[in-house]
Enzyme design. Structure first.
Site, short mmCIF file in Angstrom:
data_model
loop_
_atom_site.label_atom_id
_atom_site.label_comp_id
_atom_site.label_asym_id
_atom_site.label_seq_id
_atom_site.Cartn_x
_atom_site.Cartn_y
_atom_site.Cartn_z
N GLU A 85 0.84 -1.21 0.00
CA GLU A 85 0.00 0.00 0.00
C GLU A 85 0.87 1.26 0.00
O GLU A 85 1.73 1.42 0.87
CB GLU A 85 -0.92 -0.01 1.22
N LYS A 278 -7.14 -1.02 11.54
CA LYS A 278 -6.60 -1.43 10.23
C LYS A 278 -5.34 -0.62 9.93
O LYS A 278 -4.34 -1.14 9.45
CB LYS A 278 -7.66 -1.25 9.15
N ASP A 294 4.14 -14.92 10.88
CA ASP A 294 2.82 -15.31 10.37
C ASP A 294 1.82 -14.18 10.63
O ASP A 294 1.33 -14.01 11.75
CB ASP A 294 2.41 -16.60 11.11
N HIS A 391 -2.18 11.19 0.95
CA HIS A 391 -2.38 9.85 0.41
C HIS A 391 -2.40 9.85 -1.11
O HIS A 391 -1.74 9.06 -1.76
CB HIS A 391 -3.72 9.33 0.95
C1 MEV Z 1 -5.54 3.29 5.32
O1 MEV Z 1 -4.84 2.14 4.92
C2 MEV Z 1 -5.53 3.39 6.82
C3 MEV Z 1 -6.36 4.55 7.40
O2 MEV Z 1 -7.71 4.47 6.93
C4 MEV Z 1 -6.31 4.39 8.90
C5 MEV Z 1 -7.25 5.30 9.67
O3 MEV Z 1 -8.27 5.71 9.13
O4 MEV Z 1 -6.92 5.55 10.84
C6 MEV Z 1 -5.82 5.88 6.97
#
Ligand code: MEV
Length: 437
Positions: A85, A278, A294, A391
């Site tokens: 990513e 995430k 793992d 991003h």
């Molecule tokens: C993107 O991979 C992860 C985010 O969505 C985490 C978050 O929103 O805290 C930017």
């Protein structure tokens, strides 16, 4: 595909590729080439990779990057990260740099105990299982001594076993709950071998025991648990509010206030908690994969931990007390630095060398730091500029690739979009303009 393929695993790699291309792609040579161009020319290396899994037809590359300048417990560390990513490595590096001048990351290993269970069913009286366990315990322990010997020499091994009555949640359900210290190994093989021996001994001893009134206990399965709430590292960053400075045009005090609210929201709201966590896993998984651990085990264990009180919550916590901003987390991370892929995959070996051959505990620290850093970077953007600005800029390279820009066009478009948030339609228009000129 009209009929099942028989004996697929026995085909050679070339035969497997041909079968795939003929069956799904009408013998298309371009597809054939896509598969074979990823074969490594170094046959020994290719054989090594083919040996990791089954029915392999090619290799699947992941970018392997570096996030330097992490100050962890007063030591500078460069973190290797394997992740596809865009923005993740850049975000980690940015967080590292931010905290470099503000005391860095501090870590504490809280505990390193792992567990596994022999799952048993017995429908007779509870007291009979208790009496059986008292009868069998010494032999159970004795029977795993040889399996335990080399781990014991390294300071680890089986720590304890106990019989747990689970009949309140499932009728007739008991377990032999075993705890382990596996030192620098993740320990899956050691734990599973020990559990299976315990299960065998349990079956043997059950034959001898005269106190059962309703048949014999039945072993359903024996397996380690990837839930490791007792294998936990704490990681934190902390500084005075006025040391935060102005962040993306936001004062330190406002930043800290909004940041802690963002964490509070992820603590009470599962919709947000999942995305929040995430982002943390972007950092954790990247180190876990780079070091040959793992990541499915880590993912499962971490998410279960995030829901340990019955609701899925943020793994991180933030607070402002006496004008000091503190951001921290506890992460359950059962990692290894010996055995498994860690010593087989040349890039895992390299990753561990970059980390100066850490112990499993040190790898827990580094991995946790990367998770906290990633969450800091995400919230840093979310509560100030929003996520898209940074991003999308990182994503620009991928977008230019996707719209088919050549190298010269990429350079021109990158320059044209350096202060803008790029969209596919905007980029396509600009590319068309360029080409018209
Ligand atoms: C993107 O991979 C992860 C985010 O969505 C985490 C978050 O929103 O805290 C930017």
């Amino acid at each position: 595909m009209d009929a099942p393929v028989i004996g697929f695993s026995k085909l050679s790699k070339t035969e497997k590729v041909n079968w795939l291309v003929d069956t799904y792609f009408d013998g298309n040579t371009v597809v054939h080439n896509t598969i074979t161009r990823y074969w490594n020319q170094d046959q020994k290396l290719q054989d090594l990779h083919d040996g990791f899994s089954e029915n392999t037809i090619t290799n699947y590359y992941f970018p392997f990057g570096l996030a330097p300048n992490f100050l962890i417990d007063d030591k500078l560390v460069t973190i290797p990260m394997a992740i596809e990513e865009s923005s993740v490595v850049a975000a980690a590096s940015k967080a590292a740099k931010f905290w470099l001048d503000r005391g860095g990351f501090k870590t504490t290993i809280k505990s390193t105990i792992k567990s596994g269970q022999v799952h048993i069913m017995y429908s007779g009286l509870h007291g009979e299982m208790d009496a059986f366990y008292a009868f069998a315990k010494a032999d159970l322990l004795q029977s795993i001594e040889s399996i335990n010997a080399s781990m014991k020499k390294r300071g680890g091994g089986l720590l304890d076993i106990k019989l747990v009555n689970k009949t309140d949640v499932l009728s007739g359900y008991y377990q032999l709950h075993a705890t382990f210290e596996t030192k620098d190994a993740m320990g899956a093989n050691f734990i599973n071998t020990t559990l299976e021996q315990l299960a065998n001994t349990l079956r043997e001893k059950a034959k001898e025991f005269q106190g059962f009134s309703l048949g014999k206990p039945e072993v359903i399965m024996s397996i380690l648990s990837n839930y490791v709430p007792e294998c936990v590292v704490n990681v934190s960053v902390s500084c005075k509010i006025d040391e935060l400075g102005t962040i993306n045009g936001v004062s330190g005090a406002d930043f800290a206030r909004k940041f802690t609210r963002a964490v509070d929201i992820a603590t009470v709201e599962p919709y947000r908690a999942v995305t929040h966590n995430k982002g943390i896993m972007n950092g954790i998984d990247a180190v876990v994969i780079a070091t040959g651990n793992d990541f499915r085990a880590i993912e499962a264990g971490v998410h279960a931990y995030a829901a340990r009180d019955g609701q899925y919550r943020s793994l991180t916590r933030a607070r402002v007390e006496n004008d000091v901003f503190t951001f921290e987390a506890d992460f359950p991370l059962a990692l290894g630095t010996v055995g498994g892929l860690t010593s087989l995959h040349p890039l895992s070996k390299l990753a561990l060398q970059i980390l100066e051959n850490p112990s499993a505990q040190d790898l827990m620290r580094v991995t946790a730091v990367c998770g906290l850093a990633q969450n800091f970077a995400a919230l840093h953007s979310l509560v100030t500029t929003g996520i898209q600005a940074g991003h999308m800029k990182m994503h620009l390279v991928n977008m230019l690739e996707q719209i088919g820009a050549n190298d010269d066009e990429k350079l021109l478009l990158k320059k044209a979009f350096q202060d803008k948030t790029p969209s596919f339609s905007g980029l396509r228009e600009s590319l068309a303009d360029l080409r018209r000129k």
